[in-house]
Design an enzyme around this catalytic site. Sequence first.
Site, PDB file in Angstrom:
ATOM      1  N   CYS A  49      -5.250  -2.416   1.524  1.00  0.00           N
ATOM      2  CA  CYS A  49      -4.457  -1.332   0.926  1.00  0.00           C
ATOM      3  C   CYS A  49      -3.954  -0.386   2.010  1.00  0.00           C
ATOM      4  CB  CYS A  49      -5.319  -0.570  -0.073  1.00  0.00           C
ATOM      5  SG  CYS A  49      -4.563   0.968  -0.607  1.00  0.00           S
ATOM      6  N   CYS A  52      -5.679   3.218   1.669  1.00  0.00           N
ATOM      7  CA  CYS A  52      -7.116   3.427   1.821  1.00  0.00           C
ATOM      8  C   CYS A  52      -7.425   4.041   3.192  1.00  0.00           C
ATOM      9  CB  CYS A  52      -7.865   2.100   1.651  1.00  0.00           C
ATOM     10  SG  CYS A  52      -8.291   1.721  -0.064  1.00  0.00           S
ATOM     11  N   HIS A 111     -10.131   3.784  -3.893  1.00  0.00           N
ATOM     12  CA  HIS A 111      -9.064   2.876  -4.290  1.00  0.00           C
ATOM     13  C   HIS A 111      -9.104   2.577  -5.793  1.00  0.00           C
ATOM     14  CE1 HIS A 111      -6.103  -0.307  -3.477  1.00  0.00           C
ATOM     15  NE2 HIS A 111      -6.763  -1.029  -4.346  1.00  0.00           N
ATOM     16  N   ASN A 149       4.272   8.299  -9.779  1.00  0.00           N
ATOM     17  CA  ASN A 149       4.782   7.094 -10.415  1.00  0.00           C
ATOM     18  C   ASN A 149       3.572   6.210 -10.603  1.00  0.00           C
ATOM     19  OD1 ASN A 149       7.362   6.469 -11.072  1.00  0.00           O
ATOM     20  ND2 ASN A 149       7.848   5.486  -9.127  1.00  0.00           N
ATOM     21  N   SER A 157       4.149   0.633  -6.323  1.00  0.00           N
ATOM     22  CA  SER A 157       3.855  -0.527  -5.487  1.00  0.00           C
ATOM     23  C   SER A 157       2.365  -0.711  -5.214  1.00  0.00           C
ATOM     24  CB  SER A 157       4.619  -0.400  -4.173  1.00  0.00           C
ATOM     25  OG  SER A 157       4.299   0.829  -3.542  1.00  0.00           O
ATOM     26  N   HIS A 160      -3.625   2.235  -5.652  1.00  0.00           N
ATOM     27  CA  HIS A 160      -4.408   3.327  -5.056  1.00  0.00           C
ATOM     28  C   HIS A 160      -3.852   4.657  -5.590  1.00  0.00           C
ATOM     29  CE1 HIS A 160      -7.054   4.698  -1.652  1.00  0.00           C
ATOM     30  NE2 HIS A 160      -6.487   5.820  -2.074  1.00  0.00           N
ATOM     31  N   HIS A 162      -2.122   7.770  -6.066  1.00  0.00           N
ATOM     32  CA  HIS A 162      -1.269   8.542  -5.158  1.00  0.00           C
ATOM     33  C   HIS A 162      -0.036   9.051  -5.888  1.00  0.00           C
ATOM     34  CE1 HIS A 162       0.853   4.691  -5.175  1.00  0.00           C
ATOM     35  NE2 HIS A 162       1.929   5.331  -4.728  1.00  0.00           N
ATOM     36  N   GLN A 164       3.827  11.494  -4.858  1.00  0.00           N
ATOM     37  CA  GLN A 164       4.751  11.760  -3.763  1.00  0.00           C
ATOM     38  C   GLN A 164       5.290  13.168  -3.886  1.00  0.00           C
ATOM     39  OE1 GLN A 164       7.627   8.686  -2.778  1.00  0.00           O
ATOM     40  NE2 GLN A 164       6.704   7.262  -4.212  1.00  0.00           N
TER      41      GLN A 164
HETATM   42  P1  H2U Z   1       5.100   4.211  -5.004  1.00  0.00           P
HETATM   43  O1  H2U Z   1       4.280   3.004  -5.090  1.00  0.00           O
HETATM   44  O2  H2U Z   1       4.682   5.298  -5.963  1.00  0.00           O
HETATM   45  O3  H2U Z   1       6.558   3.921  -5.059  1.00  0.00           O
HETATM   46  O4  H2U Z   1       4.840   4.901  -3.587  1.00  0.00           O
HETATM   47  C1  H2U Z   1       4.425   4.271  -2.451  1.00  0.00           C
HETATM   48  C2  H2U Z   1       5.221   4.868  -1.318  1.00  0.00           C
HETATM   49  O5  H2U Z   1       4.517   4.633  -0.120  1.00  0.00           O
HETATM   50  C3  H2U Z   1       6.591   4.250  -1.182  1.00  0.00           C
HETATM   51  O6  H2U Z   1       7.559   5.273  -1.308  1.00  0.00           O
HETATM   52  C4  H2U Z   1       5.442   4.361   0.902  1.00  0.00           C
HETATM   53  C5  H2U Z   1       6.591   3.656   0.213  1.00  0.00           C
HETATM   54  O7  H2U Z   1       7.800   3.920   0.881  1.00  0.00           O
HETATM   55  N1  H2U Z   1       4.784   3.591   1.944  1.00  0.00           N
HETATM   56  C6  H2U Z   1       4.605   4.128   3.185  1.00  0.00           C
HETATM   57  O8  H2U Z   1       5.056   5.252   3.450  1.00  0.00           O
HETATM   58  N2  H2U Z   1       3.915   3.421   4.136  1.00  0.00           N
HETATM   59  C7  H2U Z   1       3.415   2.178   3.943  1.00  0.00           C
HETATM   60  O9  H2U Z   1       2.774   1.638   4.815  1.00  0.00           O
HETATM   61  C8  H2U Z   1       3.699   1.471   2.672  1.00  0.00           C
HETATM   62  C9  H2U Z   1       4.318   2.266   1.586  1.00  0.00           C
HETATM   63 ZN    ZN Z   2      -6.575   1.795  -1.431  1.00  0.00          ZN
END
Ligand code: H2U
Ligand code: ZN
Length: 344
Positions: A49, A52, A111, A149, A157, A160, A162, A164
């Site tokens: 992940c 993590c 996680h 989200n 995506s 975990h 989180h 933004q």
């Molecule tokens: P969502 O899964 O809520 O879209 O947010 C994950 C965000 O994490 C996504 O905007 C970022 C993606 O751009 N990200 C990073 O900044 N670094 C990473 O290594 C993978 C994902």
């Molecule tokens: Zn994680």
Amino acid sequence: MDPTQNPHRRYSALTGDWILVSPHRTQRPWQGKQELASRDSRPRYDPKCYLCPGNERAGGAKNPVYISTYVFTNDFAAMMPNGRSSVVETGLLRTHSVSGTCRVICFSPRHDWTLPAMPLDAIRGVVEVWANQTEELGRNYRWVQVFENKGDIMGCSNPHPHGQVWASDFLPNEPTKEDQQQLAHLREQGSLLLIDYLQLELEKEVRIVVQNQHWVALLPYWATWPYEILLLPRRPVSRFPDLQEFERISLAEILKRLLTRYDNLFDVSFPYSMGWHGAPYGAGEFGHWQLHAHFYPPLLRSASVKKFMVGYEMLSEAQRDLTPEQAAKTLREQSEIHFSERQP
Ligand code: H2U
Ligand code: ZN
């Protein structure tokens, strides 16, 4: 016209949009819960992940071994800080440069957690980060959008826990509508739109879902999504960082209760997009603003049946079958003990 039986339109005082409500389409009784969705069996720590603690992200940066919350600049940010602003407008073609920043907020090192699974003091920690991020980014940007989200159905995506925060030097479409509606109300009525609206809902009670001493979560009269929620502080509060200590504590409490009800609705970790709206920053008068959060969950009938905003909704206007009053009642009937803690 009987709004529990007949098709009608409702006006959103907050955005100025109309929505079509078709209650006759849900004459069929509530289907009850589907079979228990598979219990989440995520590990506490996932070596693969990228959120993590201690793990490497795409781009090569390494997360610290954080123990509560952790914020970093999105490695694939949709906006960048940009010193020079420029406007290119040639007739119908108008382009404005943007300056902004995007950050990822890890809610917990665990996680396997989600907000409703977290202990109250950990949720309180997330509230603190939301306040600090809004305050810090508000010093340099006009609009600070804190959001979460949740769920792969929402395009999230990574499971975990989180959220933004995106900050920009411009006021985006949605808050622009809310800005205009709240300003017009203050000018016409001499009072705050959402405080007046809350008063009305507290008198009617039919759309209230959960409340505590400082907060009320309700299904707005004009809700678009089946189980949409508007979460409001009881007193006038313009921006998130203006929340007092006691309001932050009780926010953590109402979040846990609300999100537990959401999860219990279909016995699934409930997907949604949520986020905070408060007064913009920078030049101007923003006395017409009231802080609030929106929760927009896509699910309609079960863990797998979602509402699609397609067809008529894309081309004409949003439509719903279930009335906001029916949806509020169903959410009120949910337990505040999470299904994962229920005795089998
Ligand atoms: P969502 O899964 O809520 O879209 O947010 C994950 C965000 O994490 C996504 O905007 C970022 C993606 O751009 N990200 C990073 O900044 N670094 C990473 O290594 C993978 C994902
Ligand atoms: Zn994680």
